[in-house]
Design a protein around this motif. Structure first.
Motif, mmCIF file in Angstrom:
data_model
loop_
_atom_site.group_PDB
_atom_site.id
_atom_site.type_symbol
_atom_site.label_atom_id
_atom_site.label_comp_id
_atom_site.label_asym_id
_atom_site.label_seq_id
_atom_site.Cartn_x
_atom_site.Cartn_y
_atom_site.Cartn_z
ATOM 1 N N GLY A 68 0.803 -1.218 0.000
ATOM 2 C CA GLY A 68 0.000 0.000 0.000
ATOM 3 C C GLY A 68 0.832 1.262 0.000
ATOM 4 N N PHE A 69 0.299 2.293 -0.683
ATOM 5 C CA PHE A 69 0.918 3.620 -0.715
ATOM 6 C C PHE A 69 -0.144 4.642 -0.321
ATOM 7 C CE2 PHE A 69 2.783 0.900 -3.921
ATOM 8 C CZ PHE A 69 4.149 1.035 -3.734
ATOM 9 N N ALA A 70 0.281 5.709 0.354
ATOM 10 C CA ALA A 70 -0.682 6.728 0.780
ATOM 11 C C ALA A 70 -0.020 8.100 0.802
ATOM 12 C CB ALA A 70 -1.227 6.401 2.167
ATOM 13 N N ILE A 71 -0.814 9.122 0.452
ATOM 14 C CA ILE A 71 -0.431 10.503 0.681
ATOM 15 C C ILE A 71 -1.535 11.150 1.508
ATOM 16 C CG2 ILE A 71 1.027 10.772 -1.353
ATOM 17 C CD1 ILE A 71 -1.333 12.097 -2.770
ATOM 18 N N GLN A 72 -1.156 12.026 2.429
ATOM 19 C CA GLN A 72 -2.116 12.546 3.393
ATOM 20 C C GLN A 72 -1.866 14.018 3.670
ATOM 21 O OE1 GLN A 72 -2.704 10.163 6.960
ATOM 22 N NE2 GLN A 72 -2.874 11.992 8.217
ATOM 23 N N TYR A 73 -2.962 14.725 3.918
ATOM 24 C CA TYR A 73 -2.890 16.102 4.383
ATOM 25 C C TYR A 73 -3.835 16.251 5.565
ATOM 26 C CZ TYR A 73 -3.823 21.105 4.699
ATOM 27 O OH TYR A 73 -3.977 22.393 5.158
ATOM 28 N N SER A 74 -3.332 16.815 6.658
ATOM 29 C CA SER A 74 -4.154 17.089 7.834
ATOM 30 C C SER A 74 -3.932 18.534 8.266
ATOM 31 C CB SER A 74 -3.788 16.155 8.999
ATOM 32 O OG SER A 74 -4.056 14.812 8.685
ATOM 33 N N LYS A 75 -4.992 19.123 8.812
ATOM 34 C CA LYS A 75 -4.891 20.481 9.338
ATOM 35 C C LYS A 75 -5.588 20.541 10.685
ATOM 36 C CE LYS A 75 -5.632 25.354 8.266
ATOM 37 N NZ LYS A 75 -6.131 26.345 7.290
ATOM 38 N N GLY A 94 2.021 14.176 4.486
ATOM 39 C CA GLY A 94 2.650 12.885 4.704
ATOM 40 C C GLY A 94 2.606 11.955 3.525
ATOM 41 N N PHE A 95 3.597 11.056 3.483
ATOM 42 C CA PHE A 95 3.635 9.956 2.523
ATOM 43 C C PHE A 95 3.919 8.680 3.301
ATOM 44 C CE2 PHE A 95 6.360 6.921 0.297
ATOM 45 C CZ PHE A 95 5.520 6.550 -0.751
ATOM 46 N N GLY A 96 3.204 7.592 2.974
ATOM 47 C CA GLY A 96 3.408 6.337 3.673
ATOM 48 C C GLY A 96 3.431 5.140 2.736
ATOM 49 N N PHE A 97 4.156 4.112 3.151
ATOM 50 C CA PHE A 97 4.248 2.848 2.417
ATOM 51 C C PHE A 97 4.112 1.722 3.428
ATOM 52 C CE2 PHE A 97 7.059 -0.771 1.611
ATOM 53 C CZ PHE A 97 6.534 -1.254 0.421
ATOM 54 N N SER A 98 3.346 0.687 3.094
ATOM 55 C CA SER A 98 3.234 -0.478 3.971
ATOM 56 C C SER A 98 3.244 -1.752 3.140
ATOM 57 C CB SER A 98 1.954 -0.413 4.812
ATOM 58 O OG SER A 98 0.810 -0.638 4.013
ATOM 59 N N GLN A 99 3.820 -2.802 3.743
ATOM 60 C CA GLN A 99 3.877 -4.103 3.089
ATOM 61 C C GLN A 99 3.469 -5.167 4.098
ATOM 62 O OE1 GLN A 99 4.737 -5.230 -0.252
ATOM 63 N NE2 GLN A 99 3.704 -6.951 0.750
ATOM 64 N N ASN A 100 2.331 -5.815 3.838
ATOM 65 C CA ASN A 100 1.906 -6.921 4.690
ATOM 66 C C ASN A 100 2.702 -8.178 4.353
ATOM 67 O OD1 ASN A 100 0.051 -5.252 5.832
ATOM 68 N ND2 ASN A 100 -1.751 -6.382 5.138
ATOM 69 N N ILE A 101 3.060 -8.928 5.379
ATOM 70 C CA ILE A 101 3.720 -10.228 5.219
ATOM 71 C C ILE A 101 2.823 -11.223 5.950
ATOM 72 C CG2 ILE A 101 5.896 -11.490 5.434
ATOM 73 C CD1 ILE A 101 7.260 -8.769 5.939
ATOM 74 N N ASP A 102 1.855 -11.750 5.243
ATOM 75 C CA ASP A 102 0.758 -12.481 5.868
ATOM 76 C C ASP A 102 1.204 -13.750 6.571
ATOM 77 O OD1 ASP A 102 -0.947 -10.541 4.986
ATOM 78 O OD2 ASP A 102 -1.657 -11.658 3.245
ATOM 79 N N ARG A 103 2.181 -14.454 6.019
ATOM 80 C CA ARG A 103 2.564 -15.740 6.595
ATOM 81 C C ARG A 103 3.145 -15.598 7.992
ATOM 82 N NH1 ARG A 103 2.765 -20.178 3.284
ATOM 83 N NH2 ARG A 103 4.327 -21.140 4.646
ATOM 84 N N ILE A 104 3.682 -14.447 8.329
ATOM 85 C CA ILE A 104 4.212 -14.229 9.674
ATOM 86 C C ILE A 104 3.407 -13.158 10.409
ATOM 87 C CG2 ILE A 104 6.529 -15.012 9.124
ATOM 88 C CD1 ILE A 104 7.391 -12.099 8.871
ATOM 89 N N GLY A 105 2.228 -12.818 9.894
ATOM 90 C CA GLY A 105 1.335 -11.901 10.588
ATOM 91 C C GLY A 105 1.921 -10.531 10.816
ATOM 92 N N GLY A 136 7.204 5.893 6.653
ATOM 93 C CA GLY A 136 6.451 7.126 6.441
ATOM 94 C C GLY A 136 7.313 8.356 6.629
ATOM 95 N N VAL A 137 6.921 9.413 5.951
ATOM 96 C CA VAL A 137 7.569 10.722 6.091
ATOM 97 C C VAL A 137 6.475 11.759 6.275
ATOM 98 C CG1 VAL A 137 9.070 12.449 5.044
ATOM 99 C CG2 VAL A 137 9.461 10.029 4.573
ATOM 100 N N THR A 138 6.606 12.614 7.288
ATOM 101 C CA THR A 138 5.661 13.714 7.456
ATOM 102 C C THR A 138 6.423 15.019 7.617
ATOM 103 O OG1 THR A 138 5.537 13.474 9.871
ATOM 104 C CG2 THR A 138 3.946 12.233 8.567
ATOM 105 N N GLN A 139 5.929 16.044 6.957
ATOM 106 C CA GLN A 139 6.430 17.408 7.104
ATOM 107 C C GLN A 139 5.381 18.186 7.888
ATOM 108 O OE1 GLN A 139 9.294 18.655 6.392
ATOM 109 N NE2 GLN A 139 8.904 20.826 6.753
ATOM 110 N N ASN A 140 5.804 18.841 8.970
ATOM 111 C CA ASN A 140 4.874 19.463 9.902
ATOM 112 C C ASN A 140 5.194 20.949 10.059
ATOM 113 O OD1 ASN A 140 3.682 16.765 11.066
ATOM 114 N ND2 ASN A 140 5.907 16.526 11.119
#
Length: 493
Positions: free
Chosen positions: A427-434, A449-460, A466-470
């Motif tokens: 998964g990839f995500a870009i986010q803006y919060s105020k 923010g920008f985020g990346f996640s990788q599920n590895i199902d066999r080991i749960g 992630g990177v966020t600029q604040n």
């Protein structure tokens, strides 16, 4: 002639004895055959009895289970990025909410879980939890440092869930959940890079409740647990929630924004020592030094912005209606005169899955507050390239009886998820919060923010980055921007 007769008589003499031996062998064989036939007949009788018992069990009235729709199950499964293969079993519709609490969902077909021993044979006990550790590299505008933390946007925790269907259509539930965030990201700061043992060695009780859930009449819970409004700012089925969540400030909320040209590097939230109160310069410097090393004296990231997710968890009573066409209404009353109501929805069309929630919540005591929270999410479904594109939005605000500022938060997120490899979802995500007016009128906090996640199902597990600029605005201070680089691993069990 005579000799031949003698020989014939001699040859015929043993025949009666031989015939007797053959008859005896035949009788023995017949006895063995009869014994085998009796055993076969006994086996047939036993099989007939077993078949009769199986038919009786199959014909017995089972609890009338109305499982969640496919869309609701997917919403529950993806509410926190938990893969369906890692969830526990509950035979009732989602009880606290349509989404947001992953163990309130049906188990996929073919999945089996082990049963823990209990003191009551009628109760099924499930033990589950997660450990979520991350490395946070923070550039606060004055220096850059590395911190190892428990990522409290999904803190390390464990739970015991007891279930019983002894009352057929009504299921009894009991739930304990404890949190143990060693070096929690809401506690670690530039002044306390390693949290004290008095905090690290302490369990935090999150949930302690019992309840009854009925497919026809809804569910009722009593004890410490989720208020009805909890989760209504976090409706997110995009599948990318650990690195980029509506409450992303939980991941580094203890950090202190820095200010230029001040007597300390940070922004006071309490009145600093006054020189006029001290007889000598040495006494003043000593008091100022004591003040400057206590992180609780200064504004942190979480104070300047969070997702205002309702009333969270309290000692309360809560009722949830059954799910009607994807909708579920909830209400709760907690200690300290706190009350709320919430409406949730999960559904699907030919082109998308979706989930949404909204709530109103209040503290009715003197000097209390009121608030509203709402959020929604969808994921496109298709055999085309846009399959897996998702989005989530969130809005919440609150007002105080005795304060002028009205904290308000906004969040928008775009995601893309796909199973590029057999190991699990990417998964990839870009986010803006105020976040507006949290500390006082005029304070402002923007998060990119920008985020990346990788599920590895066999080991749960889920590996994420992630990177966020604040960017912070606090009236009267020249506040530096803050950059967070986060890499972590969450293991669910």
């Amino acid at each position: 002639m005579f000799a031949a007769s003698i020989l014939a008589i001699a040859a015929a003499a043993p025949l009666p004895a031989l015939a007797q031996d053959q008859a005896a062998r035949i009788a023995a064989l017949e006895a063995q055959v009869n014994l085998l036939m009796q055993e076969i007949q006994s086996m047939k009788v036993e099989q007939t009895q077993q078949a009769r018992e199986i038919r009786q069990v199959a014909a017995a009235p089972a609890p009338q289970v109305r499982a969640s729709s496919g869309a609701q199950q997917v919403a529950v499964a993806e509410a926190t990025g938990v893969a369906p293969s890692m969830q526990g079993l509950l035979r009732t519709p989602p009880s606290p909410g349509v989404a947001g609490h992953p163990f309130y969902g049906a188990l996929p077909d073919g999945r089996e879980t082990n049963v823990m021993a209990t003191g009551n044979p009628n109760v099924r006990l499930t033990f589950s939890g997660q450990i979520n550790r991350s490395l946070n590299t923070v550039d606060d505008g004055l220096s850059t440092d590395l911190y190892q933390v428990d990522n409290e946007n999904a803190s390390s925790r464990f739970r015991f869930l007891g279930e019983s269907n002894a009352l057929e259509e009504t299921q009894a539930l009991a739930l304990f959940e404890f949190e143990w965030p060693v070096n929690g990201s809401l506690d670690v700061s530039q002044l306390e890079q390693s949290v004290s043992d008095s905090i690290n060695r302490t369990f935090n009780l999150r949930l302690l409740e019992v309840g009854l859930s009925n497919n026809r009449y809804g569910s009722f819970f009593i004890g410490q647990g989720w208020m009805a409004s909890d989760g209504t700012s976090e409706m997110d089925i995009t599948g990318v929630t650990t690195p980029m969540w509506s409450g992303q400030t939980f991941a580094f909320g203890g950090m202190l924004p820095t200010a230029n040209g001040e007597s300390t590097d940070y922004i006071p939230r309490r009145t600093p020592p006054n020189r006029d109160d001290y007889a000598s310069e040495e006494e003043y410097e000593a008091a100022l030094g004591d003040f400057s090393v206590a992180s609780g004296n200064f504004l942190n990231v979480f104070t300047l912005g969070n997702n205002l997710d309702g009333l969270s968890r309290l000692v309360r009573v809560r009722y949830n209606t059954p799910v009607w066409n994807g909708f579920q209404l909830s209400g709760s009353a907690g200690t300290e005169e706190r009350y709320d109501v919430a409406l949730r929805y999960a559904g699907q069309t030919d082109w998308a899955r979706m989930a949404a929630g909204a709530s109103w919540w209040t503290d009715a005591s003197d000097g209390g507050f009121d608030g509203i929270s709402a959020s929604g999410s969808l994921v496109l479904t298709s055999d085309q390239w846009w399959n897996g594109i998702g989005a989530a939005i969130q809005y919440a605000t609150m007002s105080f009886d005795d304060l002028d500022n009205e904290p308000t938060t906004w969040m928008g997120k775009l995601t893309y998820t796909r199973n590029f490899w057999d190991i699990g979802r990417t998964g990839f995500a870009i986010q803006y919060s105020k976040y507006e007016d949290f500390w006082a009128d005029g304070t402002d906090f923007k998060l990119y923010g920008f985020g990346f996640s990788q599920n590895i199902d066999r080991i749960g597990s889920e590996a994420y980055f992630g990177v966020t600029q604040n960017e912070f605005t606090v009236p009267g201070y020249d506040v530096n921007d803050m950059t967070l680089y986060q890499a972590g691993l969450m293991v669910r069990f």
